[in-house]
Write an enzyme that holds these catalytic residues in place. Structure first.
Site, PDB file in Angstrom:
ATOM      1  CE  LYS A 108      40.713  18.351  56.450  1.00  0.00           C
ATOM      2  NZ  LYS A 108      40.847  17.243  55.496  1.00  0.00           N
TER       3      LYS A 108
HETATM    4  P1  NAD Z   1      38.207  22.109  45.825  1.00  0.00           P
HETATM    5  O1  NAD Z   1      38.127  23.392  46.567  1.00  0.00           O
HETATM    6  O2  NAD Z   1      39.294  21.875  44.866  1.00  0.00           O
HETATM    7  O3  NAD Z   1      36.821  21.861  45.042  1.00  0.00           O
HETATM    8  C1  NAD Z   1      35.589  21.892  45.695  1.00  0.00           C
HETATM    9  C2  NAD Z   1      34.482  21.812  44.665  1.00  0.00           C
HETATM   10  O4  NAD Z   1      33.230  21.782  45.350  1.00  0.00           O
HETATM   11  C3  NAD Z   1      34.410  23.011  43.723  1.00  0.00           C
HETATM   12  O5  NAD Z   1      33.986  22.576  42.451  1.00  0.00           O
HETATM   13  C4  NAD Z   1      33.335  23.897  44.345  1.00  0.00           C
HETATM   14  O6  NAD Z   1      32.723  24.758  43.405  1.00  0.00           O
HETATM   15  C5  NAD Z   1      32.389  22.828  44.858  1.00  0.00           C
HETATM   16  N1  NAD Z   1      31.511  23.275  45.938  1.00  0.00           N
HETATM   17  C6  NAD Z   1      31.798  24.131  46.949  1.00  0.00           C
HETATM   18  N2  NAD Z   1      30.707  24.324  47.721  1.00  0.00           N
HETATM   19  C7  NAD Z   1      29.736  23.550  47.174  1.00  0.00           C
HETATM   20  C8  NAD Z   1      28.372  23.319  47.493  1.00  0.00           C
HETATM   21  N3  NAD Z   1      27.800  23.948  48.515  1.00  0.00           N
HETATM   22  N4  NAD Z   1      27.668  22.440  46.721  1.00  0.00           N
HETATM   23  C9  NAD Z   1      28.251  21.818  45.668  1.00  0.00           C
HETATM   24  N5  NAD Z   1      29.521  22.023  45.307  1.00  0.00           N
HETATM   25  C10 NAD Z   1      30.252  22.875  46.051  1.00  0.00           C
HETATM   26  O7  NAD Z   1      38.164  20.971  46.970  1.00  0.00           O
HETATM   27  P2  NAD Z   1      38.715  19.482  46.882  1.00  0.00           P
HETATM   28  O8  NAD Z   1      40.125  19.477  47.323  1.00  0.00           O
HETATM   29  O9  NAD Z   1      38.333  18.876  45.574  1.00  0.00           O
HETATM   30  O10 NAD Z   1      37.898  18.789  48.072  1.00  0.00           O
HETATM   31  C11 NAD Z   1      36.565  18.332  47.882  1.00  0.00           C
HETATM   32  C12 NAD Z   1      36.214  17.360  49.000  1.00  0.00           C
HETATM   33  O11 NAD Z   1      37.148  16.264  48.989  1.00  0.00           O
HETATM   34  C13 NAD Z   1      36.274  17.942  50.411  1.00  0.00           C
HETATM   35  O12 NAD Z   1      35.274  17.317  51.187  1.00  0.00           O
HETATM   36  C14 NAD Z   1      37.652  17.510  50.899  1.00  0.00           C
HETATM   37  O13 NAD Z   1      37.724  17.425  52.314  1.00  0.00           O
HETATM   38  C15 NAD Z   1      37.750  16.138  50.263  1.00  0.00           C
HETATM   39  N6  NAD Z   1      39.123  15.640  50.111  1.00  0.00           N
HETATM   40  C16 NAD Z   1      40.051  16.353  49.388  1.00  0.00           C
HETATM   41  C17 NAD Z   1      41.338  15.829  49.250  1.00  0.00           C
HETATM   42  C18 NAD Z   1      42.392  16.516  48.425  1.00  0.00           C
HETATM   43  O14 NAD Z   1      43.477  15.936  48.247  1.00  0.00           O
HETATM   44  N7  NAD Z   1      42.144  17.693  47.873  1.00  0.00           N
HETATM   45  C19 NAD Z   1      41.673  14.627  49.874  1.00  0.00           C
HETATM   46  C20 NAD Z   1      40.693  13.926  50.580  1.00  0.00           C
HETATM   47  C21 NAD Z   1      39.419  14.441  50.686  1.00  0.00           C
END
Ligand code: NAD
Length: 418
Positions: A108
């Site tokens: 990561k």
């Molecule tokens: P992203 O940046 O696209 O979206 C994040 C979202 O969370 C946004 O809507 C943002 O406004 C919101 N956010 C940020 N801080 C916040 C808070 N304090 N309270 C509530 N909402 C908040 O990110 P993503 O890629 O959708 O990732 C989200 C989660 O999923 C993370 O934990 C990431 O590790 C996990 N994840 C992502 C992927 C991927 O393929 N993108 C894969 C596996 C896991």
């Protein structure tokens, strides 16, 4: 070594690991080896800002374990990024790759920055400098970054270009989650969210509930949250609440998901939608619903709000959204938690497809990608639920035990060097 990583996120990951090792009766030397990362890199990235001033950002790349193959894991841009959190996320990737039986180790990366406050050109300069700094330890056969919170296909394109320019030839397989035009995979953008939805389908069937009208609340409306919402509403669920970093919206009779997808996602603007009640992020977590999907940051379900949750099942779209204390409370209350390493593995699986396509320079159709993804997600759910039943443990414990054991057995067979 522990002092280097000490943080709530790392403590959570290590406690989960230790509990699973007890159940697996794993040798002490394997526990000691797998409790900490194999390799960590801290980099300082000076960036010229648009106003001419120079700011220095701290970045990390952690390779938790490389026994099963090259490192795999996202790059997070968020102000709270620190060594402990990145190490915890890298450890989770090891177990996720093991559980999914993919030829990858866990890694990561991250930079402590709020990307919302950077212009596009500042973001590009930061990304290129960060990539240049971690370049000695990444590569298609070493460690393959991907998008995570705060990063996206454009950031991956800059990472790939920086790596390729240094190597002297185009190297698409150095990152996944890049735009399709430069070798990205069809379906990668949707993969994590759609995967979460496939797992919701499995969970409902497993707990003998029906999809039509199932009420879902989703925290986080970024990559994972939006595609989860879209797929679940297509399947017939009713999405009653969603939120972003500024807060959320609620409508007991269901929100119009397609309309919400038109709202620009940057900077958190979901509350601009007027035909729903405004709620806070903490209210969203305790709303009455069937499925609660945290899909933003870590450690949001805690010992404080755990007793107040009013959902029937938690499906973890985010990484590490439930603390250990909350896990115990939910188990006691009979609320099943579908763990992150199972529920959000869809992005990792399609990243694997993207890596394979990049190495072979032969690209697959959307149909093949989604039918393969769906098959693998359903098989993983069955594997975890069967094992949980056999061992009399929670779904989280079963997923962790399967993932950790895969890595531990490979480590034993490969032996120690020198
Ligand atoms: P992203 O940046 O696209 O979206 C994040 C979202 O969370 C946004 O809507 C943002 O406004 C919101 N956010 C940020 N801080 C916040 C808070 N304090 N309270 C509530 N909402 C908040 O990110 P993503 O890629 O959708 O990732 C989200 C989660 O999923 C993370 O934990 C990431 O590790 C996990 N994840 C992502 C992927 C991927 O393929 N993108 C894969 C596996 C896991």
């Amino acid at each position: 070594m522990y002092e280097l990583f000490k943080s709530p996120a790392f403590d959570n990951a290590v406690t989960q690991f230790d509990r699973a090792c007890e159940n697996l009766a794993l040798d002490d030397w394997l526990r000691d080896r797998l409790r900490f990362p194999q390799r960590t890199l801290i980099v300082n990235c000076p960036v010229r800002m648009d106003n001419g001033k120079i700011r220095v950002f701290t970045g990390y790349r952690v390779q938790h374990n490389l026994t099963l193959g090259p490192g795999k894991g996202g790059v997070r841009y968020h102000p709270d990024v620190d060594m402990g959190e990145v190490a915890a996320l890298a450890m989770g990737m090891s177990w996720k790759c093991g559980l999914a039986e993919l030829p990858f180790g866990g890694a990561k990366g991250g930079v402590a920055v709020d990307p919302v406050n950077l212009s596009l050109s500042e973001l590009e300069r930061l990304t290129r400098r960060y990539t240049a700094e971690i370049l000695p330890i990444i590569g298609p056969n070493k460690d393959i970054p991907a998008p995570d919170m705060g990063t996206n296909p454009q950031v991956m394109a800059w990472m790939m270009d920086t790596y390729s320019m240094t190597e002297g030839y185009t190297t698409p397989a150095v990152v996944t989650g890049k735009p399709v035009i430069i070798g990205g995979s069809l379906g990668r953008e949707e993969a994590t969210g759609y995967g979460v939805a496939y797992i919701v389908e499995d969970a409902l069937r497993h707990f003998e509930k029906r999809i039509p009208g199932t009420r879902v609340a989703i925290q986080g409306f970024g990559n994972v949250g939006t595609y989860t919402a879209r797929k679940l509403s297509e399947m017939g669920c009713s999405v009653v609440a969603v939120s972003d970093m500024q807060g959320g919206i609620y409508n007991a009779s269901g929100l119009p998901v397609l309309k919400l997808l038109e709202i620009p996602r940057q900077r958190g603007r979901i509350q601009e939608f007027k035909e729903a009640d405004k709620i806070t992020n903490s209210e969203l977590l305790t709303i009455e619903c069937d499925i609660l999907i945290p899909a933003a940051i870590g450690r949001v379900i805690t010992k404080e709000n755990g007793p107040k949750l009013r959902c029937k099942i938690v499906v973890e779209g985010a990484n590490g959204p439930t603390t250990i204390d909350a896990d115990d409370i939910l188990e006691e209350r009979g609320i099943p938690v579908i763990p992150d390493i199972l529920a959000n593995a869809g992005g990792l699986i399609v990243s694997y497809f993207e890596w394979v396509q990049g190495l072979q320079e032969y690209f697959w159709s959307r149909d093949i990608i989604f039918s393969e993804l769906q098959k693998r997600m359903h098989n993983m759910f069955r594997k975890v639920s069967d094992y949980a039943k056999e061992k009399g443990v929670t779904l989280r414990m079963a997923a962790l035990m399967l993932g950790i054991n895969q890595v531990a057995q490979a480590k034993k067979i490969r032996g120690l060097y020198p």
